[in-house]
Design a protein around this motif. Structure first.
Motif, mmCIF file in Angstrom:
data_model
loop_
_atom_site.group_PDB
_atom_site.id
_atom_site.type_symbol
_atom_site.label_atom_id
_atom_site.label_comp_id
_atom_site.label_asym_id
_atom_site.label_seq_id
_atom_site.Cartn_x
_atom_site.Cartn_y
_atom_site.Cartn_z
ATOM 1 N N ARG A 229 0.839 -1.209 0.000
ATOM 2 C CA ARG A 229 0.000 0.000 0.000
ATOM 3 C C ARG A 229 0.868 1.250 0.000
ATOM 4 N N PHE A 230 1.943 1.233 0.820
ATOM 5 C CA PHE A 230 2.859 2.377 0.831
ATOM 6 C C PHE A 230 3.496 2.555 -0.541
ATOM 7 N N PHE A 231 3.982 1.440 -1.105
ATOM 8 C CA PHE A 231 4.615 1.520 -2.427
ATOM 9 C C PHE A 231 3.607 1.957 -3.479
ATOM 10 N N SER A 232 2.384 1.403 -3.394
ATOM 11 C CA SER A 232 1.351 1.746 -4.361
ATOM 12 C C SER A 232 0.983 3.226 -4.276
ATOM 13 N N MET A 233 0.750 3.709 -3.045
ATOM 14 C CA MET A 233 0.359 5.111 -2.883
ATOM 15 C C MET A 233 1.484 6.055 -3.272
ATOM 16 N N SER A 234 2.722 5.678 -2.928
ATOM 17 C CA SER A 234 3.860 6.531 -3.281
ATOM 18 C C SER A 234 4.115 6.502 -4.788
ATOM 19 N N ALA A 235 4.145 5.276 -5.350
ATOM 20 C CA ALA A 235 4.402 5.146 -6.787
ATOM 21 C C ALA A 235 3.253 5.724 -7.599
ATOM 22 N N TRP A 236 2.025 5.359 -7.193
ATOM 23 C CA TRP A 236 0.854 5.879 -7.909
ATOM 24 C C TRP A 236 0.774 7.391 -7.761
ATOM 25 N N GLY A 237 0.928 7.866 -6.509
ATOM 26 C CA GLY A 237 0.819 9.300 -6.275
ATOM 27 C C GLY A 237 1.880 10.088 -7.009
ATOM 28 N N THR A 238 3.125 9.600 -6.962
ATOM 29 C CA THR A 238 4.216 10.298 -7.635
ATOM 30 C C THR A 238 4.022 10.285 -9.146
ATOM 31 N N THR A 239 3.722 9.099 -9.684
ATOM 32 C CA THR A 239 3.509 8.995 -11.132
ATOM 33 C C THR A 239 2.308 9.816 -11.562
ATOM 34 N N MET A 240 1.235 9.705 -10.766
ATOM 35 C CA MET A 240 0.007 10.422 -11.097
ATOM 36 C C MET A 240 0.204 11.932 -11.076
ATOM 37 N N ILE A 241 0.869 12.439 -10.038
ATOM 38 C CA ILE A 241 0.987 13.885 -9.918
ATOM 39 C C ILE A 241 1.921 14.461 -10.980
ATOM 40 N N VAL A 242 3.021 13.730 -11.278
ATOM 41 C CA VAL A 242 3.919 14.201 -12.331
ATOM 42 C C VAL A 242 3.201 14.164 -13.681
ATOM 43 N N ALA A 243 2.462 13.059 -13.931
ATOM 44 C CA ALA A 243 1.704 12.951 -15.181
ATOM 45 C C ALA A 243 0.611 14.008 -15.249
ATOM 46 N N TYR A 244 -0.056 14.226 -14.115
ATOM 47 C CA TYR A 244 -1.156 15.198 -14.084
ATOM 48 C C TYR A 244 -0.653 16.618 -14.309
ATOM 49 N N GLU A 245 0.446 16.968 -13.641
ATOM 50 C CA GLU A 245 0.984 18.320 -13.823
ATOM 51 C C GLU A 245 1.486 18.508 -15.262
ATOM 52 N N TYR A 246 2.101 17.451 -15.823
ATOM 53 C CA TYR A 246 2.544 17.511 -17.225
ATOM 54 C C TYR A 246 1.333 17.641 -18.150
ATOM 55 N N MET A 247 0.279 16.887 -17.840
ATOM 56 C CA MET A 247 -0.941 16.935 -18.634
ATOM 57 C C MET A 247 -1.561 18.329 -18.579
ATOM 58 N N LYS A 248 -1.523 18.963 -17.428
ATOM 59 C CA LYS A 248 -2.068 20.323 -17.301
ATOM 60 C C LYS A 248 -1.286 21.303 -18.171
ATOM 61 N N ARG A 249 0.041 21.095 -18.244
ATOM 62 C CA ARG A 249 0.833 21.977 -19.105
ATOM 63 C C ARG A 249 0.482 21.759 -20.572
ATOM 64 N N LEU A 250 0.234 20.480 -20.948
ATOM 65 C CA LEU A 250 -0.172 20.180 -22.331
ATOM 66 C C LEU A 250 -1.524 20.791 -22.677
ATOM 67 N N CYS A 251 -2.398 20.854 -21.683
ATOM 68 C CA CYS A 251 -3.795 21.260 -21.912
ATOM 69 C C CYS A 251 -4.059 22.716 -21.533
ATOM 70 N N ALA A 252 -2.997 23.454 -21.220
ATOM 71 C CA ALA A 252 -3.189 24.865 -20.869
ATOM 72 C C ALA A 252 -3.636 25.648 -22.099
ATOM 73 N N LYS A 253 -4.570 26.563 -21.886
ATOM 74 C CA LYS A 253 -5.043 27.404 -22.988
ATOM 75 C C LYS A 253 -3.920 28.346 -23.426
ATOM 76 N N SER A 254 -3.885 28.636 -24.711
ATOM 77 C CA SER A 254 -2.895 29.587 -25.213
ATOM 78 C C SER A 254 -3.243 30.974 -24.698
ATOM 79 N N GLU A 255 -2.205 31.682 -24.270
ATOM 80 C CA GLU A 255 -2.438 33.044 -23.775
ATOM 81 C C GLU A 255 -2.827 33.947 -24.934
ATOM 82 N N GLU A 256 -3.878 34.714 -24.697
ATOM 83 C CA GLU A 256 -4.334 35.647 -25.735
ATOM 84 C C GLU A 256 -3.421 36.860 -25.746
ATOM 85 N N LEU A 257 -3.029 37.259 -26.945
ATOM 86 C CA LEU A 257 -2.138 38.413 -27.079
ATOM 87 C C LEU A 257 -2.946 39.700 -27.038
#
Length: 324
Positions: free
Chosen positions: A296-324
């Motif tokens: 459970r510790f390994f799962s939560m740490s591995a899942w949480g770490t992988t998930m949060i890095v993937a999620y933050e990366y995904m948010k950067r991919l899905c960020a709206k383009s700034e309007e000029l």
């Protein structure tokens, strides 16, 4: 420029690492998210199976450690045994995660505004806002997640330590509805809420506050003007995920063990939470409540770490383009 003009306030460096909900393309986020999180689930699902087997084992079937459980699954069922119930989880996880992430981000933004007038320190402010958001998001997603959990865990342990066998997820649902009605799909709902909501609150609170503390240790504070590199951002997020997983798993494993046992029981052998606790203690002492802590510790740490890095990366991919 007028020399009396008030200088612009400096932007805290950690704000430059986060993308708020209103800056995201929601449709793109859900589509990309479904793919990314499905991939993460494929990679980490076997750990959940091992943890569940360790928690429900009784008598001679009790495994001394996660590696023993892993070898036993491979010897009896092969690689397929590590993915029992996977189809159910992957099908139901997409709507559950959409509900969770939408609730998480919207409530986190509202919570930050709510705690801002209290002039709390950055780590405390982040812990409170993230904790409220994590708990609320978990509560919102439990209505979808609990039936998935019940069905998948019955499939994980079928034929093991006296548990019944099934012909797939639909067969599990049909037999549960026949024996117990719709209530059967929500067996352990209260304990699931007691497990996942505090766990989610602790995880997100630990993650939010640990990030701020790590940034400070690295010399990035509210007065910092420099923008951290992407690799440094990922490193801080990953470290925060490990810390959050360690804290949450240690606090919530006993409740998770009781919940899992209740959910996989046959109707004829049904016990209440108190009886489950008494049996665990009788079989293995108080440490029985911490069965499966390692996975459970390994799962939560591995899942949480992988998930949060993937999620933050995904948010950067899905960020709206700034309007000029």
């Amino acid at each position: 420029m007028d020399s009396r003009e008030v200088p612009r306030p400096k932007v805290p460096s950690f704000d430059q690492t986060e993308i708020n909900w209103d800056k995201l393309d929601k449709t793109k986020l859900y589509v990309v998210g479904a793919g990314i999180f499905s991939g993460v689930t494929v990679a980490l699902y076997p750990i959940s199976v091992i943890k569940t087997r360790m928690q429900v084992a009784s008598g001679d079937a009790v495994q001394k450690n996660a590696f023993s459980a892993f070898r036993n699954i491979l010897a009896v069922d092969g690689i397929r045994g590590l993915y029992r119930g996977f189809g159910t989880v992957i099908t139901g996880a997409i709507p559950a995660r959409i509900i969770f992430l939408t609730s998480l981000e919207t409530i986190k933004a509202a919570s930050l505004k709510m705690v801002n007038p209290f002039n709390l320190s950055e780590p405390v402010q982040a812990a409170v806002a993230n904790g409220i958001a994590g708990m609320s998001a978990s509560l919102c997603s439990q209505s979808v997640f609990v039936p998935i959990d019940v069905v998948s865990q019955k499939l994980m342990v079928q034929g093991y330590s006296g548990h019944a066998k099934y012909n797939g997820g639909l067969d599990v649902v049909r037999k549960i509805l026949k024996a117990e009605g719709i209530r059967g799909l929500y067996r352990g709902f209260g304990l699931s809420v007691m497990t996942y909501s505090p766990s989610s609150a602790v995880w997100w609170a630990s993650y939010g506050s640990s990030q701020r503390i790590i940034w400070r240790l690295l010399g990035h504070s509210r007065d910092s003007e420099d923008v951290p590199s992407q690799w440094k951002i990922v490193g801080v997020q990953a470290t925060g995920g490990v810390i959050a997983g360690a804290v949450a798993s240690c606090i919530t494993t006993p409740i998770d063990t009781i919940k899992t046992r209740l959910q996989v029981m046959d109707n004829q052998k049904r016990q209440n939470a108190r009886e489950v606790v008494k049996r665990l203690i009788a079989e293995d002492g108080w440490k029985g409540l911490y069965r499966g802590l390692g996975p459970r510790f390994f799962s939560m740490s591995a899942w949480g770490t992988t998930m949060i890095v993937a999620y933050e990366y995904m948010k950067r991919l899905c960020a709206k383009s700034e309007e000029l």
